[in-house]
Scaffold this active site. Structure first.
Site, PDB file in Angstrom:
ATOM      1  N   GLU A 276      -0.602  -5.976  11.169  1.00 40.45           N
ATOM      2  CA  GLU A 276      -1.097  -6.390  12.478  1.00 40.45           C
ATOM      3  C   GLU A 276      -2.476  -5.796  12.756  1.00 40.45           C
ATOM      4  O   GLU A 276      -3.329  -6.447  13.377  1.00 40.45           O
ATOM      5  CB  GLU A 276      -0.095  -5.993  13.564  1.00 40.45           C
ATOM      6  CG  GLU A 276       1.224  -6.753  13.443  1.00 40.45           C
ATOM      7  CD  GLU A 276       2.128  -6.612  14.657  1.00 40.45           C
ATOM      8  OE1 GLU A 276       1.686  -6.031  15.681  1.00 40.45           O
ATOM      9  OE2 GLU A 276       3.280  -7.085  14.585  1.00 40.45           O
ATOM     10  N   GLU A 277      -2.703  -4.575  12.332  1.00 45.83           N
ATOM     11  CA  GLU A 277      -4.015  -3.964  12.525  1.00 45.83           C
ATOM     12  C   GLU A 277      -5.113  -4.792  11.851  1.00 45.83           C
ATOM     13  O   GLU A 277      -6.173  -5.035  12.440  1.00 45.83           O
ATOM     14  CB  GLU A 277      -4.023  -2.542  11.956  1.00 45.83           C
ATOM     15  CG  GLU A 277      -5.394  -1.872  12.006  1.00 45.83           C
ATOM     16  CD  GLU A 277      -5.382  -0.461  11.446  1.00 45.83           C
ATOM     17  OE1 GLU A 277      -6.478   0.100  11.264  1.00 45.83           O
ATOM     18  OE2 GLU A 277      -4.283   0.086  11.197  1.00 45.83           O
ATOM     19  N   ARG A 278      -4.856  -5.220  10.630  1.00 44.71           N
ATOM     20  CA  ARG A 278      -5.886  -5.950   9.880  1.00 44.71           C
ATOM     21  C   ARG A 278      -6.095  -7.357  10.411  1.00 44.71           C
ATOM     22  O   ARG A 278      -7.218  -7.861  10.416  1.00 44.71           O
ATOM     23  CB  ARG A 278      -5.511  -5.944   8.395  1.00 44.71           C
ATOM     24  CG  ARG A 278      -5.676  -4.555   7.785  1.00 44.71           C
ATOM     25  CD  ARG A 278      -4.914  -4.321   6.503  1.00 44.71           C
ATOM     26  NE  ARG A 278      -5.062  -2.913   6.104  1.00 44.71           N
ATOM     27  CZ  ARG A 278      -4.339  -2.317   5.172  1.00 44.71           C
ATOM     28  NH1 ARG A 278      -3.390  -2.995   4.536  1.00 44.71           N
ATOM     29  NH2 ARG A 278      -4.548  -1.047   4.880  1.00 44.71           N
ATOM     30  N   ALA A 281      -8.095  -6.827  13.686  1.00 47.54           N
ATOM     31  CA  ALA A 281      -9.496  -6.494  13.414  1.00 47.54           C
ATOM     32  C   ALA A 281     -10.287  -7.737  13.035  1.00 47.54           C
ATOM     33  O   ALA A 281     -11.442  -7.915  13.460  1.00 47.54           O
ATOM     34  CB  ALA A 281      -9.582  -5.457  12.298  1.00 47.54           C
TER      35      ALA A 281
END
Length: 427
Positions: A276-278, A281
Site C-alpha cells: 500500500e505504501e508503494r 507513493a
C-alpha cells in the site's frame, strides 16, 4: 531535424491549453483513463479534498517549507473531520469502509499540494503505519491507536529503517524482550517521518531469536513513554516541511498486548504494508508530474529565445509530449495494480514496478522540465525546483530502486540464489 509545422504546433497547444487554463492536470489526457477505477463518488471525494487543499494547505505551504515543519495535528484533524484519513478503514473504528480505489483517489488528489512533503506525511498516517493494525490488530489496539488516527486526533509514524538497516528490513537490530507481561525495547530508528509530532509509532522490532523473517513483530509504541528520545531533526535537501527524525529507544516498556496480530509475523505484515505504501507513493506523484509538464509548457510558451518561444523548438515540445506519455503509462499501470489489489490478488510485483517506474520517471520529468526553465529553474522561486528536490526521494525511500528490481527479478524467477559456503570451502 526541422521544426514541425504551425498546424502540428497548434495541435500540441490545444492539448496543453486545458492544463494551462485550469492549472491542475492534463484534463484532455486523463479524463477518459480516470474512469477505469474511479466513478462519480471517487470524484466527489477528490473534490472535497481539493477544497481543503486550496483553502487550508496550499496557501501555507511556502511558510511551512521555510519553517521546516507543517502543523500535522492541525492538518490531520481537518482531514479526519472530513473522513479522508480512513476511507478504506473499518467503519467501527471511524473509517468509511470503502475499497482501496478510494484510498488511491485520495492519494492522487494529495498530489495537488504544492510540495511532496505533506502528501508523504499524510501517507504515513493512512498507508504506512496503519494498514497492518487495521487488518491484524486486536479490537483493543484498534480502539486505542487506529480510531484516533482515522479521526485525526493522533498522529502516527512508522519505525522500520535504522542507521544500519534501510531497504534491508530483515537486518534491523532493535529488540523487544519480554519481561513478564511487558516488552522492553532497546534500539533506534532512522528517517522517521512525523516523529516530532507523532503520538505513536508502528514499530518493527525483533521479539525472538531465529530466522530474520520470523523473529519480528509490529508493535504500537506511544511516543511519550520514558526512554523514547528524539535525537535530532534531520536536515534534508527536499521534503522540507515534513519533520524527519532519528529516534533512540532505551529500556522503553510497553505491554506485550501492544503487538499487532501474531508475534513473529511482523516482517510479513510489513511487507504487506509496503504494497500500500508503494501504491500510495505512486498515486501521489502523478499529478505533480503532470503539473511539472504543464508549468513547463506554459513557461516555455512565454519565454523567448532567438526570436521565438522556447516551446516552438521541436526538441522542447516533443520532449514534453514524451514525458506526458510516460506519466500516462505510469497512471495506467497504477490503476491496473489497484484493480487487482481490491480483488484480493498479490500485487507485490506490480506495486514494485509502479514504485520503480515512479521513482525513475519523477527524476526524468523534474530534471527534464527544469532544464527548459534555464537559470530560473535553479532558483527556489519556482515550484519546479521544489519538485526536483522533493521527488528525488522516490527512488530511495520506501525501498530503493535496486530493491524494487530485486523483487521484480524474484517474481520473474531470474534472481540468482545466493550459494551458502560449505564448511569445506571455508577451510
Amino acid at each position: 531535424m526541422r521544426c514541425v509545422s504551425k498546424v502540428c504546433l497548434r495541435r500540441l497547444v490545444n492539448v496543453l491549453r486545458p492544463a494551462l487554463w485550469q492549472g491542475n492536470r492534463w484534463m484532455s489526457v486523463t479524463a477518459g483513463t480516470k474512469e477505469s477505477i474511479y466513478n462519480s463518488d471517487h470524484k466527489q471525494m477528490q473534490d472535497t479534498l481539493r477544497k481543503i487543499i486550496d483553502k487550508d494547505i496550499n496557501p501555507n505551504v511556502d511558510q511551512w517549507e521555510a519553517e521546516g515543519q507543517f502543523p500535522a495535528k492541525q492538518v490531520f484533524k481537518t482531514l479526519g473531520d472530513a473522513g479522508l484519513l480512513g476511507v478504506s478503514k473499518p467503519t467501527e473504528y471511524g473509517g468509511l469502509g470503502l475499497d482501496y480505489t478510494y484510498s488511491i483517489a485520495v492519494a492522487e488528489e494529495l498530489g495537488s499540494i504544492n510540495c511532496g512533503a505533506i502528501p508523504m506525511a499524510i501517507g504515513v498516517q493512512t498507508d504506512m503505519a496503519t494498514p497492518a493494525l487495521a487488518r491484524f490488530g486486536s479490537d483493543e489496539l484498534k480502539k486505542e491507536f487506529l480510531a484516533p488516527s482515522v479521526s485525526g486526533d493522533k498522529v502516527a509514524c512508522l519505525g522500520v529503517s535504522e542507521v544500519g538497516s534501510g531497504s534491508d528490513v530483515a537486518s534491523i537490530q532493535t529488540k523487544a524482550v519480554k519481561h513478564g507481561d511487558d516488552l522492553v525495547i532497546n534500539g533506534g530508528k532512522m528517517w522517521t517521518t512525523n516523529a516530532f509530532q507523532a503520538d505513536w509509532m508502528c514499530l518493527l522490532a525483533n521479539t525472538s531469536q531465529g530466522s530474520v523473517y520470523e523473529n519480528k513483530s509490529l508493535i504500537c509504541l506511544p511516543m511519550d513513554l520514558p526512554g523514547v528520545k528524539l535525537a535530532r531533526k534531520i536536515d534534508k535537501m527536499g521534503m522540507r516541511s515534513s519533520d524527519t527524525a532519528q529516534v533512540y529507544l532505551e529500556d522503553v516498556r510497553v505491554p506485550a498486548k501492544y503487538i499487532i496480530g501474531e508475534e513473529g509475523m511482523g516482517f510479513t505484515y510489513q511487507m504487506l504494508q509496503f504494497q500500500e505504501e508503494r501504491l500510495m507513493a505512486t498515486a501521489a506523484a502523478v499529478l505533480p508530474l503532470d503539473k511539472c509538464i504543464a508549468m513547463t509548457a506554459e513557461y516555455t510558451s512565454q519565454r523567448k529565445a532567438f526570436g521565438q518561444p522556447i516551446l516552438h523548438n521541436q526538441v522542447v515540445h516533443f520532449r514534453l509530449a514524451e514525458l506526458a506519455t510516460e506519466v500516462e503509462a505510469l497512471r495506467s499501470m497504477l490503476y491496473r495494480a489497484v484493480a487487482q489489489y481490491i480483488e484480493g490478488n498479490d500485487v507485490t510485483m506490480l506495486a514494485s514496478m509502479c514504485k520503480l517506474k515512479c521513482g525513475r520517471l519523477a527524476r526524468e520529468v523534474t530534471d527534464g522540465c527544469l532544464q527548459f526553465w534555464g537559470g530560473m529553474g535553479f532558483t527556489n522561486e519556482v515550484l519546479i525546483s521544489r519538485f526536483y528536490r522533493d521527488f528525488r526521494l522516490l527512488s530511495i525511500g520506501g525501498g530503493a530502486d535496486e530493491v524494487m528490481l530485486s523483487i521484480i527479478c524474484k517474481y520473474m524467477g531470474i534472481l540468482p540464489k545466493i550459494q551458502k559456503k560449505s564448511k569445506e570451502s571455508i577451510k
